[in-house]
Design a protein around this motif. Sequence first.
Motif, PDB file in Angstrom:
ATOM      1  N   SER A 225       3.812  91.393  55.239  1.00  0.00           N
ATOM      2  CA  SER A 225       3.071  90.277  55.828  1.00  0.00           C
ATOM      3  C   SER A 225       1.621  90.658  56.139  1.00  0.00           C
ATOM      4  O   SER A 225       0.798  89.788  56.438  1.00  0.00           O
ATOM      5  N   LEU A 226       1.298  91.956  56.100  1.00  0.00           N
ATOM      6  CA  LEU A 226      -0.054  92.404  56.408  1.00  0.00           C
ATOM      7  C   LEU A 226      -0.973  92.176  55.210  1.00  0.00           C
ATOM      8  O   LEU A 226      -0.549  92.335  54.055  1.00  0.00           O
ATOM      9  N   PRO A 227      -2.234  91.818  55.440  1.00  0.00           N
ATOM     10  CA  PRO A 227      -3.176  91.565  54.336  1.00  0.00           C
ATOM     11  C   PRO A 227      -3.306  92.785  53.423  1.00  0.00           C
ATOM     12  O   PRO A 227      -3.495  93.909  53.893  1.00  0.00           O
ATOM     13  N   GLY A 228      -3.182  92.558  52.121  1.00  0.00           N
ATOM     14  CA  GLY A 228      -3.309  93.636  51.147  1.00  0.00           C
ATOM     15  C   GLY A 228      -2.006  94.324  50.802  1.00  0.00           C
ATOM     16  O   GLY A 228      -1.951  95.147  49.886  1.00  0.00           O
ATOM     17  N   PHE A 229      -0.938  94.011  51.555  1.00  0.00           N
ATOM     18  CA  PHE A 229       0.347  94.670  51.319  1.00  0.00           C
ATOM     19  C   PHE A 229       1.430  93.675  50.874  1.00  0.00           C
ATOM     20  O   PHE A 229       2.610  93.968  50.972  1.00  0.00           O
ATOM     21  N   GLU A 230       1.003  92.516  50.370  1.00  0.00           N
ATOM     22  CA  GLU A 230       1.964  91.460  50.023  1.00  0.00           C
ATOM     23  C   GLU A 230       2.979  91.913  48.962  1.00  0.00           C
ATOM     24  O   GLU A 230       4.115  91.454  48.957  1.00  0.00           O
ATOM     25  N   ARG A 231       2.563  92.809  48.071  1.00  0.00           N
ATOM     26  CA  ARG A 231       3.453  93.248  46.991  1.00  0.00           C
ATOM     27  C   ARG A 231       3.870  94.717  47.169  1.00  0.00           C
ATOM     28  O   ARG A 231       4.280  95.388  46.225  1.00  0.00           O
ATOM     29  N   PHE A 489       0.062 118.517  51.511  1.00  0.00           N
ATOM     30  CA  PHE A 489       0.618 117.665  50.454  1.00  0.00           C
ATOM     31  C   PHE A 489       1.012 116.295  50.993  1.00  0.00           C
ATOM     32  O   PHE A 489       0.741 115.274  50.354  1.00  0.00           O
ATOM     33  N   TRP A 490       1.645 116.246  52.165  1.00  0.00           N
ATOM     34  CA  TRP A 490       2.192 114.968  52.636  1.00  0.00           C
ATOM     35  C   TRP A 490       1.083 113.961  52.958  1.00  0.00           C
ATOM     36  O   TRP A 490       1.212 112.772  52.670  1.00  0.00           O
ATOM     37  N   ARG A 491      -0.003 114.472  53.527  1.00  0.00           N
ATOM     38  CA  ARG A 491      -1.128 113.572  53.810  1.00  0.00           C
ATOM     39  C   ARG A 491      -1.721 113.043  52.504  1.00  0.00           C
ATOM     40  O   ARG A 491      -2.013 111.851  52.365  1.00  0.00           O
ATOM     41  N   ALA A 492      -1.871 113.939  51.521  1.00  0.00           N
ATOM     42  CA  ALA A 492      -2.406 113.526  50.218  1.00  0.00           C
ATOM     43  C   ALA A 492      -1.446 112.578  49.509  1.00  0.00           C
ATOM     44  O   ALA A 492      -1.870 111.623  48.848  1.00  0.00           O
ATOM     45  N   PHE A 493      -0.143 112.825  49.659  1.00  0.00           N
ATOM     46  CA  PHE A 493       0.856 112.008  48.970  1.00  0.00           C
ATOM     47  C   PHE A 493       0.877 110.580  49.521  1.00  0.00           C
ATOM     48  O   PHE A 493       0.953 109.609  48.761  1.00  0.00           O
ATOM     49  N   GLU A 494       0.777 110.439  50.838  1.00  0.00           N
ATOM     50  CA  GLU A 494       0.766 109.086  51.420  1.00  0.00           C
ATOM     51  C   GLU A 494      -0.476 108.316  50.959  1.00  0.00           C
ATOM     52  O   GLU A 494      -0.389 107.114  50.681  1.00  0.00           O
ATOM     53  N   ASP A 495      -1.618 109.001  50.873  1.00  0.00           N
ATOM     54  CA  ASP A 495      -2.832 108.355  50.350  1.00  0.00           C
ATOM     55  C   ASP A 495      -2.656 107.995  48.875  1.00  0.00           C
ATOM     56  O   ASP A 495      -3.069 106.921  48.431  1.00  0.00           O
ATOM     57  N   HIS A 496      -2.045 108.906  48.126  1.00  0.00           N
ATOM     58  CA  HIS A 496      -1.800 108.672  46.693  1.00  0.00           C
ATOM     59  C   HIS A 496      -0.926 107.430  46.489  1.00  0.00           C
ATOM     60  O   HIS A 496      -1.209 106.600  45.616  1.00  0.00           O
ATOM     61  N   LEU A 497       0.111 107.287  47.296  1.00  0.00           N
ATOM     62  CA  LEU A 497       0.999 106.129  47.158  1.00  0.00           C
ATOM     63  C   LEU A 497       0.267 104.823  47.472  1.00  0.00           C
ATOM     64  O   LEU A 497       0.447 103.816  46.786  1.00  0.00           O
ATOM     65  N   LEU A 498      -0.571 104.846  48.518  1.00  0.00           N
ATOM     66  CA  LEU A 498      -1.301 103.623  48.887  1.00  0.00           C
ATOM     67  C   LEU A 498      -2.323 103.233  47.818  1.00  0.00           C
ATOM     68  O   LEU A 498      -2.685 102.059  47.705  1.00  0.00           O
ATOM     69  N   ASP A 499      -2.768 104.192  47.013  1.00  0.00           N
ATOM     70  CA  ASP A 499      -3.750 103.911  45.955  1.00  0.00           C
ATOM     71  C   ASP A 499      -3.114 103.268  44.724  1.00  0.00           C
ATOM     72  O   ASP A 499      -3.830 102.828  43.820  1.00  0.00           O
ATOM     73  N   GLN A 500      -1.764 103.252  44.672  1.00  0.00           N
ATOM     74  CA  GLN A 500      -1.089 102.651  43.521  1.00  0.00           C
ATOM     75  C   GLN A 500      -1.256 101.135  43.548  1.00  0.00           C
ATOM     76  O   GLN A 500      -1.520 100.535  44.586  1.00  0.00           O
ATOM     77  N   LYS A 501      -1.072 100.521  42.408  1.00  0.00           N
ATOM     78  CA  LYS A 501      -1.164  99.066  42.314  1.00  0.00           C
ATOM     79  C   LYS A 501       0.135  98.525  41.724  1.00  0.00           C
ATOM     80  O   LYS A 501       0.394  98.762  40.552  1.00  0.00           O
ATOM     81  N   PRO A 502       0.962  97.829  42.511  1.00  0.00           N
ATOM     82  CA  PRO A 502       0.792  97.542  43.936  1.00  0.00           C
ATOM     83  C   PRO A 502       0.987  98.809  44.781  1.00  0.00           C
ATOM     84  O   PRO A 502       1.548  99.786  44.293  1.00  0.00           O
ATOM     85  N   PRO A 503       0.524  98.767  46.046  1.00  0.00           N
ATOM     86  CA  PRO A 503       0.634  99.960  46.891  1.00  0.00           C
ATOM     87  C   PRO A 503       2.091 100.326  47.177  1.00  0.00           C
ATOM     88  O   PRO A 503       2.985  99.484  47.119  1.00  0.00           O
ATOM     89  N   VAL A 504       2.298 101.601  47.467  1.00  0.00           N
ATOM     90  CA  VAL A 504       3.635 102.132  47.752  1.00  0.00           C
ATOM     91  C   VAL A 504       3.588 102.837  49.103  1.00  0.00           C
ATOM     92  O   VAL A 504       2.574 103.414  49.480  1.00  0.00           O
ATOM     93  N   MET A 505       4.709 102.775  49.841  1.00  0.00           N
ATOM     94  CA  MET A 505       4.782 103.417  51.152  1.00  0.00           C
ATOM     95  C   MET A 505       6.226 103.871  51.387  1.00  0.00           C
ATOM     96  O   MET A 505       7.160 103.239  50.900  1.00  0.00           O
ATOM     97  N   THR A 506       6.414 104.973  52.086  1.00  0.00           N
ATOM     98  CA  THR A 506       7.768 105.389  52.432  1.00  0.00           C
ATOM     99  C   THR A 506       8.284 104.519  53.575  1.00  0.00           C
ATOM    100  O   THR A 506       7.505 103.983  54.369  1.00  0.00           O
ATOM    101  N   TYR A 507       9.600 104.386  53.668  1.00  0.00           N
ATOM    102  CA  TYR A 507      10.174 103.602  54.763  1.00  0.00           C
ATOM    103  C   TYR A 507       9.828 104.208  56.119  1.00  0.00           C
ATOM    104  O   TYR A 507       9.571 103.487  57.092  1.00  0.00           O
ATOM    105  N   ASN A 508       9.798 105.535  56.193  1.00  0.00           N
ATOM    106  CA  ASN A 508       9.462 106.169  57.474  1.00  0.00           C
ATOM    107  C   ASN A 508       8.067 105.783  57.936  1.00  0.00           C
ATOM    108  O   ASN A 508       7.831 105.560  59.125  1.00  0.00           O
TER     109      ASN A 508
END
Length: 824
Positions: A225-231, A489-508
Motif C-alpha cells: 500500500s506504500l507509494p512505489g511498492f505496489e508491485r 553483505f546483508w546491507r548491500a543485499f537489501e539495497d540490491h533487492l529494492l533496486d529490482q523492478k519490481p522491488p523485492v524485500m524479505t518478509y523480516n
Amino acid sequence: MAQHTPDLPPELRPLSEMPWFKRLAARFFGHGLTRLRAQHRASWLHGQADGFRSGHTAGVDYGYKEGKLEGLEEGRQVLLIRDSRSTEHRPPSVDNHLFDDWRLPLSAELKKRMKADVASLLPAHAQPSVAQWKMIFSDTPSTSVIAGAGAGKSTTLVLRILLLVHYLGFELDSMTVVTFTRESRKDFINKLIELFGLWGRALGQKQARELVRTFHSRILPMVRSLPGFERLQAFENLSQRPPGGDEDVDSNPFDLRINDVQRQQLNACYHRLFTEDERFRELIQPLSRHALQLKELELDHPDVQKRVAVTELAAKRDEELCDVIEDLWFRAGAWPIKGIEPNRQVFEINGSRFHSHGYIPSLDAWVVLGFDPRENPQVCRPNAKLSVRAEWAVKRTLFQAFCRKPLIWIDSYESSKRVLASLAGDASAGPGFDYKVKGELASAPLLDCFVAAAGFIENLGLDVPDAVGRMSFSKDDPDRFFFEALSLFWRAFEDHLLDQKPPVMTYNRMFALFSEHSPENLKLLGDELLRPMSHLMIDEFQDVSPQIVSWIRASLAEIRSRGPAMHVGRGAQRSSLLCVGDDWQSIYGWRGSSPSYFMEFNKEFSSPSTTRVMLSDNYRSNQHIIDAAEHVVRAAPAIPGKKAKASGADRPLQPVNVLERDDQALAERLAEHYRKGDSILMLYRKSSDKSLIEQHIHHVVNVDSSLPYESRRLKQLTYHSAKGLQADAVFLLGDCQHLTSSPYKNQVYRMAGLGKTGDSEPYDSAQKDEILRLAYVGITRAVSHCYWYVEPQDAQAVNMPRASDRVAKDKAFFVDHRPPQKSA
C-alpha cells in the motif's frame, strides 16, 4: 524574612530592593557621612526606638482587625478545599494497555441459543466440553488458550468465529485467523466452510482465504500500500513461476531452502560487493581458506584410535597411493588445477613421512587430492590388500588428527571446479565454497549461511549490522570474519533487492517496517488495511517469534489509538486477541521462535482483563501415550497446572515401547501394522535415516504409493514436519539430542532479552528444553501404538543431554526393551 508592603513609596523601600547601581551609591554615601560625623547617632537610635514602638502598636491593632475579618472568610474556603485533597503529589498513570476496557456483548439468552444450535447441528462426539465453551464464549479483550496435543482446538476455533459472525454480526473483514503453514491453512479453511454451511451460511473459498491467513499473507498488502511498492515481491516467494495469485504469499516460514531464482539474486549481489568493496574481499579470503581446510579430528575419536596403529604401514605405501590418485584425477581432466602448484610436500605424522599433491600460494595452503566418489570403490594398487578408497580414508584420518599445517583436501572432481573458481577470483557464481558456523550441525554454501544467520537475528527482532556490531569473538575465530562479512553483505543485499523492478524485500524487513521500532509507519496505512487485524485469532502461538510479536503489538496499539471512528457503522467494534497454543509443542527455537511470549501472555499483551482457558481433554491418544510424553517433557519449564486426560473413545492402554536401533526389526513391525490396516507415521531425525530405513520397508512403500493419495496409510516425515498429524501407529527413528553449542546464537539471544538473567548460554539452555518438547510432539502423534528406536549413546556426545534419558523403567506407560547396560 518579612516582605515589604507593596504600596510603600520608592524612597522608603529596603535597600536590597533598589537597583544595583543605586544600592552601590547609597552604601558609598552612607559610609562617607558617618566618617564626617554628619549625623547624631544617639538621637537617631532614640528616634528609631520611639517610632518602632508607636508604629508597631498601631500596626498590630489595625492589622488584627482587618486580618481577622478577611482571614475568617477566606479561611473557610481554604479549609474546605484542603480537607478534600491529598497533600501527596501523584502524576496520572500511563495506560499501556493494547485494548480498551470492554466486553463482548454475550447475553445468557444468546449463549443458550448457540448451545442449542450446536447440540442439534453437530454430532455427539463433536459437542464442546465445558473448557471449550469457555474459549468460545470468552468476552474479554484478550484470551490465551492452552491446548495440548489432540485437544480439538480447530473445531472450537471455528465455533468461536461462528459466534462472532453469525450471532454477534461481526464482519468477516474485521478479523483474521492466523495459521503457520500452507497445509494447516487449507485444512482450517475446509473446516470453516463446512461448519458455516451447517448453519446455512454460504462461505466461498475466496472469502475463507481472506479470513484465514499466514502472517506473511497479512503483512505483504500493508507494504504494497506504500507509494512505489505496489508491485513489491517477497524474496522468499521468488520462483520461476510468474508472480501473482493468493498462493504467492503463502510460503512456509520454516522452509529455509533456497531456489535457483533466489540464488541468482544472492550471487549477483555477492559479485558486485566482492568487486567494489575491498574490506569484503579481505574478509572472504580467511573464510575461504578455513572452509577448504581439512577439519581436525580429536585424538580420542574412534576412527583415529582404530587407524593410528597402521601409521607406519600407511606411510610406506603413501607415495604409490599419491601416484594412483593423481593418475585418476589426470584421466578425469581435473588435474592439474590452475592456481595450484603441482609440487609434492613431505609431512611428518607420528615420525612417519606422508605427501601432499600441491601448494596454493594465494592461500598459503597445501593440497591433497581425494578419491572421487564416482570412481569404482573396488580399485586397488597392484598386490595391495586394501582398496585405494580404503587406503585414502586411513591417510585422511591421520592427517585430520595429526597434521597442523594449513591443508586443503579436495574430495571430488566437482569440488575442484569450485576451488578453481575461488582461486581465480570469479565471484559471478558466488563464493564457491561451503562454510560451517560454530553451533550448526553441517556446513552449507556460504551465502546460504548468510541467509540463515540473518534470518535468525531478524526473527529475534534485531537489525543485522547492529547485532553484529555488538558481538565479540576471539581474534583467530573465523566466525569473526564471517559475521563482519555478513554485516556488509546483508546491507548491500537489501539495497540490491529494492533496486529490482519490481522491488523485492524479505518478509523480516516487512515486519520490521511496521514493528514497535517504527510505529510512525503504521500511521501511513488506511483503516481498511488495519481493520482485519482488529480481532486476531492466532493458532500455534507457541511458535511465534519476537519479530512477529512486535508487529502484532504495534498494530493493536495503532488500532486502539485510532479510536471508535475506525469502526463507525460496523458490527465489529474495538479490538481483541485470542491465542491458542501449547508451550510443550514449541519446537522452532532454532529459527528464532520462543514459547516465552505464550507463557508470559498477560505481561506481553497488556489488557484490562484476560481470560485463560486450559483445554486438558485429549481426543487422540490413549492415556499411556499421553503420560509417557508428559513424563519426558516435564523436565522443561512450562505453564503450570498442565495434565491431559484421554477423552472420547475408550482405547486399550498401550505403553510407549523404547527399543535399541534395529532397522530390520522396525521394518517387520511396521509391515505388520500395515497389514492390519493401521495408518502409520514413520518419523526420523536425519534424512540419512530415511534412506537407510527405506531399504527395509520398500515393499510397503511401493504398495502404499500405488494407492490414491487420500487412501495412503504410510507417511515418512521429520519429527518437525509431523506436527498436527496423527496415526494409529507411530515409529520414531532416532533420539532427540542437543549436540552443539552456538556462541553467536547465545549472544543474540541475550541481546533480544531471551533466557534467564545471568545465563551466559541462553540459546543452548533453550535447546536443551526443546529436545524434550520435540520428543513430546513425536510421541503424541500416536493414537494407539508408539515405538521409539534409539541408537546407543555416541562416544562423541556422551555429555550431551538426550530426550531418552527421561524414559522411566518403573512407569507402566514405558516399556524399555534396551539392554540394561545401555539404558538411560
